[in-house]
Design an enzyme around this catalytic site. Structure first.
Site, mmCIF file in Angstrom:
data_model
loop_
_atom_site.group_PDB
_atom_site.id
_atom_site.type_symbol
_atom_site.label_atom_id
_atom_site.label_comp_id
_atom_site.label_asym_id
_atom_site.label_seq_id
_atom_site.Cartn_x
_atom_site.Cartn_y
_atom_site.Cartn_z
ATOM 1 N N ASP A 6 0.847 -1.196 0.000
ATOM 2 C CA ASP A 6 0.000 0.000 0.000
ATOM 3 C C ASP A 6 0.880 1.243 0.000
ATOM 4 O O ASP A 6 1.657 1.472 0.926
ATOM 5 C CB ASP A 6 -0.890 -0.029 1.251
ATOM 6 C CG ASP A 6 -1.961 1.042 1.249
ATOM 7 O OD1 ASP A 6 -1.996 1.850 0.299
ATOM 8 O OD2 ASP A 6 -2.773 1.063 2.194
ATOM 9 N N GLU A 97 -3.062 0.235 -3.824
ATOM 10 C CA GLU A 97 -2.835 -0.927 -2.964
ATOM 11 C C GLU A 97 -3.285 -2.210 -3.650
ATOM 12 O O GLU A 97 -4.148 -2.201 -4.533
ATOM 13 C CB GLU A 97 -3.575 -0.772 -1.637
ATOM 14 C CG GLU A 97 -5.085 -0.747 -1.796
ATOM 15 C CD GLU A 97 -5.816 -0.795 -0.466
ATOM 16 O OE1 GLU A 97 -5.418 -1.602 0.398
ATOM 17 O OE2 GLU A 97 -6.792 -0.043 -0.312
#
Length: 348
Positions: A6, A97
């Site tokens: 992420d 992400e």
């Protein structure tokens, strides 16, 4: 083993990468509402969704960067390509992400050696993202999605957390149900009413019992899978897109016809360009407007038949824009966008 990667404070990190004067200082991405706050700004209490004027009144030292949707989309594409360089088994969660299944690369086991090797892969990925894209990427490593997601959250900002089998077994019963992925405030309240505060409190419960407590059946099954340690570890590869879109922030809200129409035409052409080699033709067109008070409008355009003809699509978009009566509205237009609905791909 899975990696949840992420990019930290994605929009803000891109702006800090591209503009050295924004590095290390509290800054946000605007224009009307905080779309993303840097970690320096978050330390002050700034958060996404906060009206920008309120944030600036409270923290006048904040610096503001214009929202650049095209740039973020391009960087997102580079990031996803980097993820797929590691493994083809990538499940995007958002533009910054994704989950990566590295089982075939870590030896295929569930033991500490596999976790260690997956951690090494994640560390290399983070180094590459920093070196090639100039972005901080936090990563969590675990055998299932829940713990990989929790680990990457714990790793922020710009860190790496590896959850081995022993750690998972120790932590799983202690997890607050409110922290579980997908459990919202309404479900949390229902669980708390049943004296279920932590995963350990699910002991003895059945799907039927949870449903009687007004917990959705799918959620009840998921909760018991988490309790039993058999929760989701499956990567779901994205299927053919059902739509394609393009949006553009206008920077300063306006009702000026030439500016709004130009932004809409640019979006139509950009969305068409994003179709690339996909042979499908849009079957429906929607025009999206967001006003300076964040009120959003969607107006459907009229297409006689599926088409990729730019002139036809621009004409339909402009006609839909006209029907919004935005010029007569007292508010200014802050964002303009268009989306095309695409038919299902032909079956082989």
């Amino acid at each position: 083993m899975l990696i949840h990667a992420d990019a930290d404070a994605f929009f803000a990190s891109v702006e800090q990468r591209d503009h050295p004067h924004l590095r290390g200082v509290p800054m946000v991405v605007g224009p009307q509402v905080v779309a993303c706050a840097s970690y320096e700004a978050r330390a002050l209490g700034v958060h996404a969704g906060m009206p920008l004027r309120h944030a600036l009144r409270r923290w006048p030292e904040l610096r503001v960067a214009e929202f650049r949707g095209e740039v973020y989309e391009a960087v997102s594409a580079e990031l996803m390509t980097m993820f797929r360089d590691v493994t083809p088994l990538v499940e995007p969660g958002s533009m910054e992400e994704a989950f990566l299944d590295v089982t075939a690369l870590d030896g295929g086991g569930q033991d500490d050696a596999a976790a260690h090797e997956a951690g090494r892969i994640a560390a290399h990925l983070r180094e590459r993202a920093r070196r090639e894209l100039g972005l901080p990427v936090s990563a969590g490593v675990a055998r299932a999605k829940l713990f990989a997601k929790l680990a990457s959250r714990r790793a922020k900002p710009d860190g790496l957390v590896v959850v081995d089998a022993a750690t998972e077994a120790r932590v799983r019963p202690r997890l607050p149900v409110a922290d579980l992925w997908g459990v919202g405030p309404a479900t949390t309240a229902k669980l708390h009413e049943a004296a279920i505060v932590h995963v350990a409190d699910l002991a003895g419960w059945t799907v039927e019992g949870l449903v009687e407590r007004r917990v959705a059946k799918a959620m009840a099954k998921n909760l018991l899978a988490i309790r039993d340690g058999v929760d989701d570890a499956t990567i779901k590869l994205p299927g053919p897109r059902k739509s394609i879109s393009s949006t553009r922030s206008l920077g300063r809200a306006t009702r000026q016809r030439s500016m709004v129409e130009k932004a809409l035409q640019d979006n139509v052409l950009r969305a068409l360009d994003r179709l690339g080699e996909d042979p499908r033709e849009p079957t429906r067109l929607d025009v999206h407007l967001r006003f300076d008070d964040q009120y959003a409008v969607i107006q459907q355009g009229h297409l006689d038949e599926p088409t990729r003809d730019p002139t036809t699509l621009v004409g339909a978009a402009l006609a839909a824009l006209e029907r919004t009566a935005y010029e007569e509205d007292g508010r200014g237009v802050a964002m303009v966008g268009v989306s095309f609905a695409l038919p299902s791909p032909p079956q082989d």
